[in-house]
Design a protein around this motif. Structure first.
Motif, PDB file in Angstrom:
ATOM      1  N   ALA A 260       0.818  -1.165   0.070  1.00  0.00           N
ATOM      2  CA  ALA A 260       0.015   0.080   0.214  1.00  0.00           C
ATOM      3  C   ALA A 260       0.726   1.430   0.024  1.00  0.00           C
ATOM      4  CB  ALA A 260      -0.737   0.080   1.415  1.00  0.00           C
ATOM      5  N   ARG A 261       0.401   2.297  -0.313  1.00  0.00           N
ATOM      6  CA  ARG A 261       0.852   3.546  -0.533  1.00  0.00           C
ATOM      7  C   ARG A 261       1.500   3.782   0.938  1.00  0.00           C
ATOM      8  NH1 ARG A 261       1.138   7.276  -4.673  1.00  0.00           N
ATOM      9  NH2 ARG A 261      -0.477   6.005  -5.794  1.00  0.00           N
ATOM     10  N   GLY A 262       2.649   4.400   1.129  1.00  0.00           N
ATOM     11  CA  GLY A 262       3.086   4.763   2.445  1.00  0.00           C
ATOM     12  C   GLY A 262       3.682   3.295   3.333  1.00  0.00           C
ATOM     13  N   GLU A 263       3.369   2.532   2.748  1.00  0.00           N
ATOM     14  CA  GLU A 263       3.835   1.108   3.539  1.00  0.00           C
ATOM     15  C   GLU A 263       5.009   0.742   3.489  1.00  0.00           C
ATOM     16  OE1 GLU A 263       1.222  -3.124   4.586  1.00  0.00           O
ATOM     17  OE2 GLU A 263       1.748  -2.451   2.074  1.00  0.00           O
ATOM     18  N   VAL A 264       5.774   0.184   4.519  1.00  0.00           N
ATOM     19  CA  VAL A 264       7.023  -0.491   4.626  1.00  0.00           C
ATOM     20  C   VAL A 264       7.118  -1.891   4.630  1.00  0.00           C
ATOM     21  CG1 VAL A 264       9.299  -0.421   5.543  1.00  0.00           C
ATOM     22  CG2 VAL A 264       7.979   1.766   5.441  1.00  0.00           C
ATOM     23  N   VAL A 265       7.362  -2.406   3.425  1.00  0.00           N
ATOM     24  CA  VAL A 265       7.322  -3.685   3.421  1.00  0.00           C
ATOM     25  C   VAL A 265       8.693  -4.463   3.283  1.00  0.00           C
ATOM     26  CG1 VAL A 265       6.831  -5.678   1.811  1.00  0.00           C
ATOM     27  CG2 VAL A 265       5.045  -4.069   2.346  1.00  0.00           C
ATOM     28  N   CYS A 266       9.137  -5.585   4.296  1.00  0.00           N
ATOM     29  CA  CYS A 266      10.358  -6.232   4.197  1.00  0.00           C
ATOM     30  C   CYS A 266       9.975  -7.605   3.588  1.00  0.00           C
ATOM     31  CB  CYS A 266      10.671  -6.264   5.800  1.00  0.00           C
ATOM     32  SG  CYS A 266      11.868  -4.699   6.206  1.00  0.00           S
ATOM     33  N   ILE A 267      11.161  -7.955   2.788  1.00  0.00           N
ATOM     34  CA  ILE A 267      10.883  -9.176   2.294  1.00  0.00           C
ATOM     35  C   ILE A 267      12.151 -10.066   2.983  1.00  0.00           C
ATOM     36  CG2 ILE A 267      10.827 -10.752   0.168  1.00  0.00           C
ATOM     37  CD1 ILE A 267       9.886  -8.297  -1.316  1.00  0.00           C
ATOM     38  N   ILE A 268      11.796 -11.075   3.474  1.00  0.00           N
ATOM     39  CA  ILE A 268      13.138 -11.858   3.933  1.00  0.00           C
ATOM     40  C   ILE A 268      12.928 -13.334   3.707  1.00  0.00           C
ATOM     41  CG2 ILE A 268      13.170 -10.300   6.157  1.00  0.00           C
ATOM     42  CD1 ILE A 268      11.984 -12.604   7.912  1.00  0.00           C
ATOM     43  N   GLY A 269      13.982 -13.871   3.823  1.00  0.00           N
ATOM     44  CA  GLY A 269      13.851 -15.411   3.508  1.00  0.00           C
ATOM     45  C   GLY A 269      15.494 -15.869   3.272  1.00  0.00           C
ATOM     46  N   PRO A 270      15.592 -17.047   2.937  1.00  0.00           N
ATOM     47  CA  PRO A 270      16.930 -17.792   2.599  1.00  0.00           C
ATOM     48  C   PRO A 270      17.416 -17.471   1.466  1.00  0.00           C
ATOM     49  CG  PRO A 270      15.406 -19.405   2.934  1.00  0.00           C
ATOM     50  CD  PRO A 270      14.666 -18.243   3.160  1.00  0.00           C
ATOM     51  N   SER A 271      18.891 -17.491   1.165  1.00  0.00           N
ATOM     52  CA  SER A 271      19.575 -16.880  -0.030  1.00  0.00           C
ATOM     53  C   SER A 271      18.913 -17.817  -1.112  1.00  0.00           C
ATOM     54  CB  SER A 271      20.853 -16.976   0.033  1.00  0.00           C
ATOM     55  OG  SER A 271      21.394 -16.847   1.390  1.00  0.00           O
ATOM     56  N   GLY A 272      18.789 -17.215  -2.006  1.00  0.00           N
ATOM     57  CA  GLY A 272      18.179 -17.998  -3.302  1.00  0.00           C
ATOM     58  C   GLY A 272      16.765 -18.215  -3.369  1.00  0.00           C
ATOM     59  N   SER A 273      16.173 -17.524  -2.274  1.00  0.00           N
ATOM     60  CA  SER A 273      14.747 -17.660  -2.524  1.00  0.00           C
ATOM     61  C   SER A 273      13.851 -16.857  -3.541  1.00  0.00           C
ATOM     62  CB  SER A 273      14.175 -17.628  -0.976  1.00  0.00           C
ATOM     63  OG  SER A 273      14.217 -16.295  -0.523  1.00  0.00           O
ATOM     64  N   GLY A 274      14.544 -16.086  -4.244  1.00  0.00           N
ATOM     65  CA  GLY A 274      13.961 -15.419  -5.286  1.00  0.00           C
ATOM     66  C   GLY A 274      13.600 -13.842  -4.768  1.00  0.00           C
TER      67      GLY A 274
ATOM     68  N   VAL B 106      11.147  -1.363  11.590  1.00  0.00           N
ATOM     69  CA  VAL B 106      10.697  -0.366  10.781  1.00  0.00           C
ATOM     70  C   VAL B 106       9.488  -0.912   9.789  1.00  0.00           C
ATOM     71  CG1 VAL B 106      12.154  -1.022   8.719  1.00  0.00           C
ATOM     72  CG2 VAL B 106      11.498   1.250   8.911  1.00  0.00           C
ATOM     73  N   ALA B 107       9.279  -2.274   9.414  1.00  0.00           N
ATOM     74  CA  ALA B 107       8.395  -2.895   8.566  1.00  0.00           C
ATOM     75  C   ALA B 107       7.001  -2.691   9.114  1.00  0.00           C
ATOM     76  CB  ALA B 107       8.608  -4.190   8.339  1.00  0.00           C
ATOM     77  N   ASP B 108       5.999  -2.529   8.285  1.00  0.00           N
ATOM     78  CA  ASP B 108       4.799  -2.398   8.665  1.00  0.00           C
ATOM     79  C   ASP B 108       4.153  -4.036   8.459  1.00  0.00           C
ATOM     80  OD1 ASP B 108       4.054   0.338   9.052  1.00  0.00           O
ATOM     81  OD2 ASP B 108       4.347   0.550   6.870  1.00  0.00           O
ATOM     82  N   HIS B 109       4.918  -4.645   7.228  1.00  0.00           N
ATOM     83  CA  HIS B 109       4.399  -5.784   6.996  1.00  0.00           C
ATOM     84  C   HIS B 109       5.581  -6.707   6.510  1.00  0.00           C
ATOM     85  CE1 HIS B 109       0.399  -7.705   6.277  1.00  0.00           C
ATOM     86  NE2 HIS B 109       1.195  -8.678   5.313  1.00  0.00           N
ATOM     87  N   VAL B 110       5.834  -8.092   6.903  1.00  0.00           N
ATOM     88  CA  VAL B 110       6.897  -8.741   6.515  1.00  0.00           C
ATOM     89  C   VAL B 110       6.319  -9.927   5.628  1.00  0.00           C
ATOM     90  CG1 VAL B 110       8.724 -10.153   7.325  1.00  0.00           C
ATOM     91  CG2 VAL B 110       7.903  -7.996   8.514  1.00  0.00           C
ATOM     92  N   TYR B 111       7.104 -10.336   4.565  1.00  0.00           N
ATOM     93  CA  TYR B 111       6.772 -11.368   3.583  1.00  0.00           C
ATOM     94  C   TYR B 111       7.789 -12.358   3.891  1.00  0.00           C
ATOM     95  CZ  TYR B 111       2.780  -9.124   1.085  1.00  0.00           C
ATOM     96  OH  TYR B 111       1.802  -8.402   0.983  1.00  0.00           O
ATOM     97  N   PHE B 112       7.813 -13.656   4.040  1.00  0.00           N
ATOM     98  CA  PHE B 112       8.709 -14.775   4.122  1.00  0.00           C
ATOM     99  C   PHE B 112       8.793 -15.451   2.734  1.00  0.00           C
ATOM    100  CE2 PHE B 112      10.388 -18.891   5.298  1.00  0.00           C
ATOM    101  CZ  PHE B 112      11.837 -18.514   5.631  1.00  0.00           C
ATOM    102  N   THR B 113       9.763 -15.624   1.771  1.00  0.00           N
ATOM    103  CA  THR B 113       9.891 -16.365   0.767  1.00  0.00           C
ATOM    104  C   THR B 113      10.806 -17.529   0.789  1.00  0.00           C
ATOM    105  OG1 THR B 113      11.998 -15.084  -0.039  1.00  0.00           O
ATOM    106  CG2 THR B 113       9.821 -14.205  -0.609  1.00  0.00           C
TER     107      THR B 113
END
Lengths: 251, 251
Positions: free
Chosen positions: B36-50, B213-220
């Motif tokens: 969303a606009r103004g949102e801070v999203v972090c994508i985390i996950g092991p290396s090579g996960s895309g 800092v993140a509002d939302h976190v995605y795990f890949t």
């Protein structure tokens, strides 16, 4: 006979010996007197080399970038041209230019003379351009892909990336090979003599023809070699210096 | 940011079933993600996960093989989409900074607005100087990237992206190549950006920072989004065993 001449020639290098004994002018004196004529002949070699190198740089830049073009037919054509002329003897290319190009060009009804020296410049430039093309390709490919990526992500077009970001970084990397090539172009300019361009070799030939003295051959051609050495060696030294200096990230 | 406020408007970034292969290996296998606009999203996950590949797909540096990505209504992978319009909306900062080494800090920041957006020089320079102050690099305007520390270079890279006034900033492991003592100065800059309401998508290994800092976190993992949740939930109550195993390892 042959062995006798071989014995006499080195002696002719020493001032006031050998041929001077039978009343003819000594070799060193003639070399001194001929120096202005030889210098003006050498100037022609320098002019041809500078003009050929300029032309080769422009052609080579275009074809070298063409080798990296996204347009497959253009890329293949540039690749073929580069490798065809990189493997072509310069003298053969020179003969092609001399024999196949007209003595004048008609552009919009105006006849422009196309003299031998201009053909010779073109003949030398073609071989050199093929080498410049490879220098350009190698330098562009040595720029880290991250430079292209960050340029792309900032919205630069491919053309802008090449001219504003990649090529300015390449110049420094290309300089040593480019100077090396220039020295090769200089020592190739006497080829133009064979196709009838009046340069330092022709000057020397004419001066010798008026004398009919075999003892002058070694001093005169040795003197020419010194001229080329004196012109090219500093270029080689400078090239070595540039190569040895570690390439910093500063311009 | 308030998540309920964010959900009322259409997301700024919308990824649906994104697929991407390299040489037959599928690195993204149907990824869905909304920012969303103004949102801070972090994508985390092991290396090579895309993770990094996903970021590169969002700003069109990499093509996708299936699915769709929209940024502020623009279809990123529609060939008819105006590239420049997309690049203006999306700024990207790379792990290796990728500053232009032949340009000073000031010129690095000014180049894209000058040459890509063709904005007036005075205006661009004023903006660039303000950005240099914002990333706390006053006095370094005329320094070359090679003269700066990694953390300083990365802050210049952030300023360079901001100079295009993007609507979303993508950060691709921007602290991974830094010395530990300079990591925090870059994180401070990002934290300030986030606090100002800049939409940010970060691929990061800095779990403490993501949590803060993140509002939302995605795990890949292996090309899929395994789990996503508001930051506090994600770190305190991970559901998926893969997330739990990963967090147990890195926290």
């Amino acid at each position: 006979m042959l062995s006798a001449r071989a014995f006499v020639l080195p002696a002719a290098l020493l001032p006031g010996t050998a041929a001077a004994a039978d009343g003819a002018a000594p070799a060193w004196l003639l070399l001194w007197q001929w120096t202005p004529a030889i210098a003006s002949g050498f100037l022609m070699n320098v002019l041809i080399s500078v003009a050929a190198m300029l032309l080769a740089s422009l052609l080579g830049l275009a074809v070298g970038l063409g080798q990296l073009s996204g347009l497959a037919p253009w890329r293949r054509a540039c690749h073929f041209l580069t490798h065809f002329f990189r493997n072509a003897p310069w003298l053969v290319v020179l003969f092609y230019c001399m024999l196949l190009l007209p003595f004048q060009l008609r552009l919009f009804g105006v006849a422009l003379p196309f003299p031998d020296w201009a053909k010779a410049i073109l003949g030398i430039a073609i071989g050199a351009a093929a080498n410049v093309s490879e220098i350009v390709r190698g330098a562009v490919q040595s720029i880290p892909p991250g430079q292209w990526e960050s340029a792309e992500s900032l919205g630069f077009s491919r053309r802008q990336t090449v001219w504003l970001i990649v090529l300015p970084q390449c110049l420094r990397r290309m300089l040593p090979s480019w100077m090396n090539l220039y020295a090769l172009v200089v020592v190739s300019t006497p080829l133009c003599n064979i196709v009838g361009v009046h340069e330092v070799m022709s000057v020397a030939g004419e001066l010798l023809a008026n004398q009919d003295r075999h003892d002058l051959l070694l001093p005169v051609y040795g003197y020419l070699l010194l001229w080329f050495f004196a012109y090219c060696y500093p270029i080689a030294r400078l090239t070595r210096l540039l190569e040895r200096r570690p390439a910093p990230s500063l311009p | 940011m308030n998540p309920s406020a964010a959900t009322r408007r259409p997301p700024l970034i919308r990824c649906r079933e994104v697929r991407k292969s390299f040489n037959g290996v599928e690195v993204l296998r149907g990824v869905c993600l909304d920012v969303a606009r103004g949102e801070v999203v972090c994508i985390i996950g092991p290396s090579g996960s895309g993770k990094s590949t996903l970021l590169r797909c969002i700003n069109g540096l990499a093509r996708i093989d299936g699915g769709s990505i929209h940024v502020d209504g623009l279809d990123v992978h529609d060939p008819a989409t105006d590239r420049l319009a997309l690049r203006r909306k999306v700024g990207m900062v790379f792990q290796q900074y990728n500053l232009f080494p032949h340009k000073t800090v000031l010129k690095n920041i000014m180049m894209a607005p000058l040459h890509v957006l063709r904005e007036p020089r005075a205006e661009v320079e004023a903006r660039a100087r303000a950005l240099i102050a914002k990333v706390r690099l006053q006095g370094k305007e005329d320094a070359y990237p090679g003269e700066l520390s990694g953390g300083q270079q990365q802050r210049v890279a952030i300023a360079r992206s901001l100079a295009m006034r993007p609507e979303v900033m993508l950060f691709d492991e921007v602290t991974a190549a830094l010395d530990p003592e300079t990591v925090s100065e870059v994180l401070v800059t990002i934290r300030e950006l986030a606090a100002e309401g800049m939409t940010c998508v970060l691929v990061t290994h800095e779990m403490g920072f993501a949590r803060e800092v993140a509002d939302h976190v995605y795990f890949t993992d292996a090309g899929l989004i395994v789990e996503h949740a508001p930051a506090a939930d994600f770190f305190n109550r991970p559901h998926d065993p893969r997330t739990q195993a990963f967090l147990a390892k890195v926290l």
